[in-house]
Design a protein around this motif. Structure first.
Motif, short mmCIF file in Angstrom:
data_model
loop_
_atom_site.label_atom_id
_atom_site.label_comp_id
_atom_site.label_asym_id
_atom_site.label_seq_id
_atom_site.Cartn_x
_atom_site.Cartn_y
_atom_site.Cartn_z
N PRO A 260 0.80 -1.23 0.00
CA PRO A 260 0.00 0.00 0.00
C PRO A 260 0.83 1.28 0.00
CG PRO A 260 -0.79 -1.56 1.65
CD PRO A 260 0.44 -2.15 1.08
N PHE A 264 -0.40 2.92 -3.91
CA PHE A 264 -1.42 3.97 -4.01
C PHE A 264 -0.78 5.22 -4.63
CE2 PHE A 264 -3.62 1.37 -0.78
CZ PHE A 264 -4.84 1.28 -1.40
N PRO A 267 0.54 3.84 -8.77
CA PRO A 267 -0.30 2.69 -9.19
C PRO A 267 0.23 1.98 -10.42
CG PRO A 267 -1.42 4.80 -9.57
CD PRO A 267 -0.18 5.11 -8.79
N ARG A 284 -5.76 -2.92 -11.84
CA ARG A 284 -5.46 -2.08 -10.67
C ARG A 284 -6.01 -0.67 -10.88
NH1 ARG A 284 -0.89 -3.78 -9.96
NH2 ARG A 284 0.20 -2.35 -11.34
N LEU A 288 -8.96 1.05 -8.61
CA LEU A 288 -8.67 2.27 -7.84
C LEU A 288 -9.62 3.38 -8.26
CD1 LEU A 288 -4.76 2.05 -7.94
CD2 LEU A 288 -6.16 1.97 -5.87
N ALA A 292 -12.55 4.92 -5.81
CA ALA A 292 -12.46 6.35 -5.45
C ALA A 292 -13.67 7.12 -5.98
CB ALA A 292 -11.16 6.94 -6.02
N LEU A 303 -3.56 -5.41 2.10
CA LEU A 303 -3.64 -4.10 2.74
C LEU A 303 -3.33 -4.29 4.22
CD1 LEU A 303 -6.89 -2.64 1.10
CD2 LEU A 303 -4.51 -2.22 0.45
N HIS A 310 -11.23 3.29 2.45
CA HIS A 310 -11.65 3.87 1.18
C HIS A 310 -10.45 4.39 0.40
CE1 HIS A 310 -15.54 3.83 3.23
NE2 HIS A 310 -16.08 3.87 2.03
N VAL A 311 -10.59 4.38 -0.91
CA VAL A 311 -9.55 4.93 -1.78
C VAL A 311 -9.92 6.39 -2.07
CG1 VAL A 311 -8.42 4.74 -4.02
CG2 VAL A 311 -9.20 2.68 -2.82
N THR A 313 -8.51 10.03 -4.24
CA THR A 313 -7.54 10.48 -5.25
C THR A 313 -6.62 11.52 -4.63
OG1 THR A 313 -9.22 12.03 -6.02
CG2 THR A 313 -8.93 10.04 -7.31
N TYR A 318 -3.28 8.00 -5.77
CA TYR A 318 -4.34 7.65 -4.81
C TYR A 318 -3.76 7.58 -3.40
CZ TYR A 318 -6.58 6.22 -9.13
OH TYR A 318 -7.10 6.21 -10.39
N PHE A 320 -5.04 5.79 0.72
CA PHE A 320 -5.99 4.90 1.40
C PHE A 320 -6.37 5.51 2.73
CE2 PHE A 320 -6.95 1.00 3.94
CZ PHE A 320 -7.99 0.52 3.15
#
Ligand SMILES: [Zn+2]
Length: 329
Positions: A260, A264, A267, A284, A288, A292, A303, A310-311, A313, A318, A320
Motif C-alpha cells: 500500500p 497507491f 499505481p 489495478r 482504484l 475512489a 492491505l 476507502h480509496v 484520489t 491515490y 488509502f
C-alpha cells in the motif's frame, strides 16, 4: 503546541501529581514502572469485524512475509525508500501483509482465501489461532472462495495430514484460474521457483474435488449478496468479490495492491508475480478509479490489517483512508 507551551503543560502535570501525593491521594505507579516488572503480554488476536448491511465481514490476519524490493518492477530503491519514509515505515525490504476474510451472509458463512501457512522466513499461518479467537470453527465454513491460486492464498486449504481443512466447505474458484494451475503446459512455461505452486494447487484442490464450483463470469452471484469481480492479470482468473445488501456495498479486491505505501502513490508499479503485467496494471487502475469515484469501501489481502477503508484520489495518484473502528454491529 509550541516547545515552550508543551514544557509548561508537562510541568503543570508534574506539579498536580506531586500536589495530589502531598494531600495523601493514591498516586498510581507509572506505566513505565509497570512494564518493567511485568512479562511482555504479546499481541492481541488479529480479528476485526464490520458490517455491510445484513452481511458481517470478519478480517482474519494470517501474518506477513518479507519480500525484496526487486519484486516491484520499475521501482528504484530511492523512490521506494522515499515513499517508505513518508509512511513512517522501514526502508529496504518490503513487508507483505496477508489477510483472509470471513463473510457471514444471512444464509451462508464464506471464507475468502486461506493464507500462506507457516514456513521458513514467513510470519504467517496465524489464520488458525485468529479463527479460533473469532469463535469460528473450520467445520462451520460453508463455502471457501479462492481469489486465485498463489500459495499465500491457498496454503491453508489442507490439514497437516493432507485432508480438507474446511471439511464442510464447498470450494469456489474461477474456471480460468482452476484451468491455469492444472495445466501441464502452463507449469512447464512458468519460472522455476513457481513450478511447485502448480503442485500445491492441484493437491489442495483435489481434497475439495467432489464439492467444487467453478464460476466463469463477472457479476455472477456465488451466494445471495456476494458477486464475482473478474480482475484478471495478476493471474489468469484472479477475482475479487462485490458484497452488497440494500444500498450498502463493499469490494474485496484480492491482490490489486500488494504494497500500500508504494502502489497507491505509484499505481503503475506492479508485482513480479503478475502473470500478465499489462492486464494486471489495467485491473489495478480500474479498481482504484472505481473505488475512489463511487466511494465504495474496499478490503484487500495485502492491505495493512484490518484492511478496510476507502480509496481517495491524490492528484494523479491515490491514497488509502482506513475506516474507523465500528463499535456497533
Ligand atoms: Zn497474494
Amino acid at each position: 503546541m509550541t516547545h515552550t507551551s508543551r514544557r509548561d503543560f508537562l510541568s503543570a502535570v508534574a506539579v498536580t501529581t506531586a500536589g495530589a501525593a502531598a494531600l495523601g491521594a493514591t498516586v498510581p505507579a507509572s506505566a513505565a514502572q509497570a512494564q518493567h516488572t511485568s512479562k511482555a503480554p504479546g499481541q492481541v488476536p488479529g480479528v476485526y469485524r464490520w458490517t455491510v448491511g445484513a452481511i458481517t465481514v470478519t478480517a482474519i490476519a494470517d501474518g506477513y512475509s518479507t519480500l525484496p524490493l526487486a519484486i516491484v518492477p520499475g521501482a528504484t530503491p530511492e523512490a521506494a525508500d522515499a515513499l517508505a519514509r513518508e509512511a513512517f515505515l522501514p526502508t529496504g525490504d518490503l513487508p507483505c501483509i496477508v489477510n483472509t476474510f470471513v463473510i457471514d451472509t444471512p444464509s451462508k458463512r464464506l471464507l475468502v482465501d486461506t493464507g500462506f501457512g507457516p514456513g521458513p522466513g514467513l510470519h504467517t499461518g496465524k489464520i488458525w489461532e485468529n479463527l479460533t479467537a473469532a469463535g469460528i470453527a473450520p467445520s462451520e465454513i460453508d463455502a471457501l472462495v479462492l481469489t486465485h491460486g498463489h500459495p499465500d492464498h491457498i496454503a491453508g486449504m489442507l490439514t497437516k495430514e493432507g485432508k480438507a481443512a474446511f471439511p464442510n466447505a464447498e470450494l469456489f474458484v474461477h474456471a480460468r484460474e482452476h484451468a491455469y494451475w492444472t495445466d501441464d503446459a502452463a507449469q512447464s512455461k512458468a519460472p522455476d521457483f513457481q513450478k511447485g505452486w502448480f503442485d500445491l494447487f492441484r493437491t489442495s484442490a483435489a481434497a475439495y474435488a467432489k464439492r467444487t464450483t467453478l464460476f466463469d463470469r463477472n457479476d455472477q452471484e456465488i451466494v445471495s449478496g456476494v458477486r464475482v469481480l473478474e480482475l484478471f492479470g495478476h493471474t489468469p482468473g484472479h477475482s475479487g468479490l462485490h458484497l452488497s445488501d440494500g444500498n450498502q456495498e463493499h469490494l474485496i479486491w484480492a491482490d490489486i495492491v500488494h504494497f500500500p505505501h508504494l502502489q497507491f502513490a505509484r499505481p503503475e508499479w506492479g508485482v513480479g508475480f503478475d502473470v500478465d503485467p499489462d492486464l494486471a496494471g489495467k485491473a489495478r487502475k480500474t479498481m482504484l478509479d472505481m473505488a475512489a469515484t463511487d466511494r465504495i469501501g474496499v478490503s484487500g489481502m495485502h492491505l495493512a490489517f484490518p484492511a478496510v477503508g476507502h480509496v481517495v484520489t491524490r492528484g494523479k495518484a491515490y491514497a488509502f483512508e482506513q475506516s474507523r473502528w465500528q463499535f456497533d454491529l
